[in-house]
Design a protein around this motif. Structure first.
Motif, short mmCIF file in Angstrom:
data_model
loop_
_atom_site.label_atom_id
_atom_site.label_comp_id
_atom_site.label_asym_id
_atom_site.label_seq_id
_atom_site.Cartn_x
_atom_site.Cartn_y
_atom_site.Cartn_z
N PRO A 53 0.86 -1.16 0.12
CA PRO A 53 0.29 0.27 -0.02
C PRO A 53 0.99 0.93 0.44
O PRO A 53 0.36 2.48 -0.83
CB PRO A 53 -0.61 -0.26 1.10
N VAL A 54 2.23 1.09 0.75
CA VAL A 54 2.61 2.30 0.85
C VAL A 54 4.20 1.91 0.46
O VAL A 54 4.55 1.06 0.66
CB VAL A 54 3.11 2.62 2.24
N MET A 55 3.94 2.32 -1.00
CA MET A 55 5.51 2.26 -1.82
C MET A 55 6.04 3.34 -2.08
O MET A 55 5.73 4.06 -3.15
CB MET A 55 5.21 1.06 -2.84
N ALA A 56 7.84 3.54 -2.01
CA ALA A 56 8.52 4.77 -2.52
C ALA A 56 9.66 4.12 -3.05
O ALA A 56 10.47 3.02 -2.65
CB ALA A 56 9.41 5.03 -1.22
N ALA A 57 10.52 5.30 -4.24
CA ALA A 57 11.82 4.27 -4.61
C ALA A 57 12.90 5.82 -4.42
O ALA A 57 12.45 6.94 -4.91
CB ALA A 57 10.96 3.94 -5.85
N THR A 58 13.78 5.69 -4.09
CA THR A 58 15.02 6.79 -4.71
C THR A 58 15.14 6.91 -5.55
O THR A 58 15.84 5.32 -6.43
CB THR A 58 15.92 7.29 -3.63
N GLU A 59 16.05 7.67 -5.91
CA GLU A 59 16.78 7.56 -7.57
C GLU A 59 17.92 8.62 -7.50
O GLU A 59 16.99 9.79 -7.65
CB GLU A 59 16.41 7.25 -8.94
N SER A 60 18.67 9.11 -8.38
CA SER A 60 19.69 10.28 -7.95
C SER A 60 20.40 10.41 -9.44
O SER A 60 19.74 11.79 -9.65
CB SER A 60 21.24 9.87 -7.40
N TRP A 61 19.76 10.03 -10.51
CA TRP A 61 20.40 10.65 -11.68
C TRP A 61 19.21 11.26 -12.73
O TRP A 61 17.86 10.52 -12.89
CB TRP A 61 20.53 9.58 -12.80
N PRO A 62 18.97 12.00 -12.95
CA PRO A 62 17.92 12.79 -13.73
C PRO A 62 17.08 11.78 -14.30
O PRO A 62 15.28 12.20 -13.90
CB PRO A 62 18.24 14.55 -13.45
N PRO A 63 17.52 11.60 -15.59
CA PRO A 63 16.81 10.83 -16.68
C PRO A 63 16.29 9.98 -15.87
O PRO A 63 15.29 9.42 -16.63
CB PRO A 63 18.33 10.55 -17.86
N ASN A 64 17.20 9.33 -15.36
CA ASN A 64 16.19 7.53 -14.51
C ASN A 64 15.11 8.04 -13.52
O ASN A 64 14.53 7.48 -13.17
CB ASN A 64 17.64 6.93 -13.08
N VAL A 65 15.31 9.28 -13.06
CA VAL A 65 14.22 9.63 -11.47
C VAL A 65 12.56 10.15 -13.13
O VAL A 65 12.06 9.53 -12.93
CB VAL A 65 14.66 11.12 -11.69
N ALA A 66 13.44 10.35 -13.76
CA ALA A 66 12.02 10.67 -14.94
C ALA A 66 11.41 9.45 -15.85
O ALA A 66 10.32 9.50 -16.02
CB ALA A 66 12.69 12.08 -16.28
N LYS A 67 12.41 9.07 -15.83
CA LYS A 67 11.69 7.59 -16.56
C LYS A 67 10.81 6.87 -15.14
O LYS A 67 9.69 5.81 -15.83
CB LYS A 67 13.33 6.90 -16.69
N ALA A 68 11.52 6.42 -14.54
CA ALA A 68 11.01 5.77 -12.69
C ALA A 68 9.52 6.62 -12.30
O ALA A 68 8.87 6.04 -12.33
CB ALA A 68 12.27 6.44 -12.52
N PRO A 79 23.36 -1.49 -5.59
CA PRO A 79 23.12 -0.20 -4.98
C PRO A 79 24.64 0.43 -5.35
O PRO A 79 25.48 -0.47 -5.38
CB PRO A 79 23.06 -0.03 -4.04
N VAL A 80 25.38 1.49 -6.27
CA VAL A 80 25.98 2.19 -5.99
C VAL A 80 27.10 1.96 -4.77
O VAL A 80 28.38 1.59 -4.27
CB VAL A 80 26.25 3.43 -6.44
N THR A 81 26.36 2.84 -3.52
CA THR A 81 26.48 3.20 -2.40
C THR A 81 26.03 2.76 -1.72
O THR A 81 24.25 2.28 -1.99
CB THR A 81 26.68 4.84 -2.45
N VAL A 82 26.34 2.16 0.02
CA VAL A 82 25.49 1.73 0.61
C VAL A 82 25.42 2.23 1.72
O VAL A 82 26.57 2.34 2.91
CB VAL A 82 25.06 0.31 1.28
N ASP A 86 16.71 11.73 -5.01
CA ASP A 86 17.47 12.22 -4.31
C ASP A 86 19.66 12.12 -4.02
O ASP A 86 19.45 10.80 -5.30
CB ASP A 86 17.49 10.30 -2.95
N ALA A 87 19.99 12.34 -3.66
CA ALA A 87 21.54 12.59 -4.49
C ALA A 87 22.29 11.67 -3.58
O ALA A 87 23.45 11.07 -4.06
CB ALA A 87 21.73 14.34 -3.32
N ASP A 88 21.53 10.73 -3.85
CA ASP A 88 22.14 9.77 -2.68
C ASP A 88 23.74 9.27 -2.21
O ASP A 88 24.54 9.28 -2.17
CB ASP A 88 22.97 8.41 -3.78
N GLU A 89 23.35 10.01 -0.58
CA GLU A 89 24.11 11.39 0.52
C GLU A 89 23.05 11.22 2.10
O GLU A 89 21.57 11.48 0.85
CB GLU A 89 24.89 12.75 0.48
N PRO A 90 23.27 10.33 2.71
CA PRO A 90 22.66 11.30 4.07
C PRO A 90 21.98 11.94 4.15
O PRO A 90 23.21 13.00 3.93
CB PRO A 90 23.59 10.06 5.12
#
Length: 259
Positions: A70-85, A120-123, A99-103
């Protein structure tokens, strides 16, 4: 097989947005890990009320599961992928957050029952532990050490041992445990990968940009010609992809407090 220049020009021109590798069909192959990450992720998503997919890419993997919570979120840092996702996942009821993929992750403490991430590129382990509810799970397939390094070292030469060992699954275990997660599953496999033409190599290196940082056809044209000749002679260029699966659980409050 078509000529070198034609293959390279085609691979240089094609879009590398998203995380869909279907352009390589018939031109490259990669064995899949035995655990079936997308299927296993889908099974877990179907059992929870709130989930987060970190570094979702173009959203292709998440969009392929049968049922989202029911609640589903996703993060992405690269603008072209943000639009596609966003275009792919919003109709399915998932919100995509740039999201900039930084804490820190842009979510409250204990917001999710499940956090997932494929390659993930970083964890940021402390952040994952923070946004998980007590009893919640982190489930991830990650790139392991020296993945496709036969190709990396073809262009960059032999790499130092510390570079070859980076992203070792045991390091991930230690980092997860240091963040307070209990690792309940950790598996690793080496998988045969073959490139059948030089265009497939160019496309792969353009898309997976950290393999040969700063890769361009212009810079590596001579080396690409040599590799093209090898592929024509041998039939393919063989490398080995490494993958590992890690699943970590955040202890229940009762366990933490000794209740």
């Amino acid at each position: 097989m078509r000529e070198f220049e034609e293959l390279v020009a085609e691979a240089e021109a094609v879009s590398v947005e998203g995380w869909d590798f279907s352009w390589l069909e018939g031109r490259a192959t990669e064995e899949r890990p035995s655990w079936g990450y997308q299927r296993a992720m889908g099974e877990r998503l179907a059992r929870v009320g709130a989930a987060l997919d970190i570094q979702t890419g173009g959203g292709e993997v998440l969009a392929g599961v049968p049922k989202l919570p029911p609640v589903m979120a996703a993060t992405e840092s690269w603008p072209p992928n943000v639009a596609k996702a966003t275009a792919l996942l919003h109709p399915l009821g998932a919100v995509v957050v740039a999201d900039a993929d930084e804490p820190p992750l842009p979510f409250a403490d204990a917001a999710f029952d499940l956090v997932t991430s494929r390659h993930p590129v970083t964890v940021w382990w402390e952040e994952i532990a923070r946004v998980l509810q007590p009893g919640g799970t982190y489930f991830s397939q990650q790139v392991g050490p020296a993945s496709v390094f036969e190709l990396v070292e073809y262009f960059l030469g032999p790499q130092p041992e510390d570079v070859r060992r980076a992203r070792h699954p045991e390091d991930a275990r230690r980092a997860a445990e240091a963040a307070g997660l209990e690792v309940v599953d950790l598996r690793a496999e080496s998988l045969r990968t073959e490139f059948f033409d030089i265009g497939a190599v160019v496309y792969f290196l353009r898309k997976v940009v950290w393999m040969v940082p700063g890769f361009s056809v212009e810079q590596y044209r001579d080396r690409l010609r040599e590799l093209d000749e090898e592929i024509r002679r041998e039939g393919s260029f063989v490398a080995h992809t490494t993958r590992f699966l890690i699943e970590g659980r955040k202890p229940d409050r009762g366990v933490q407090w000794g209740i």
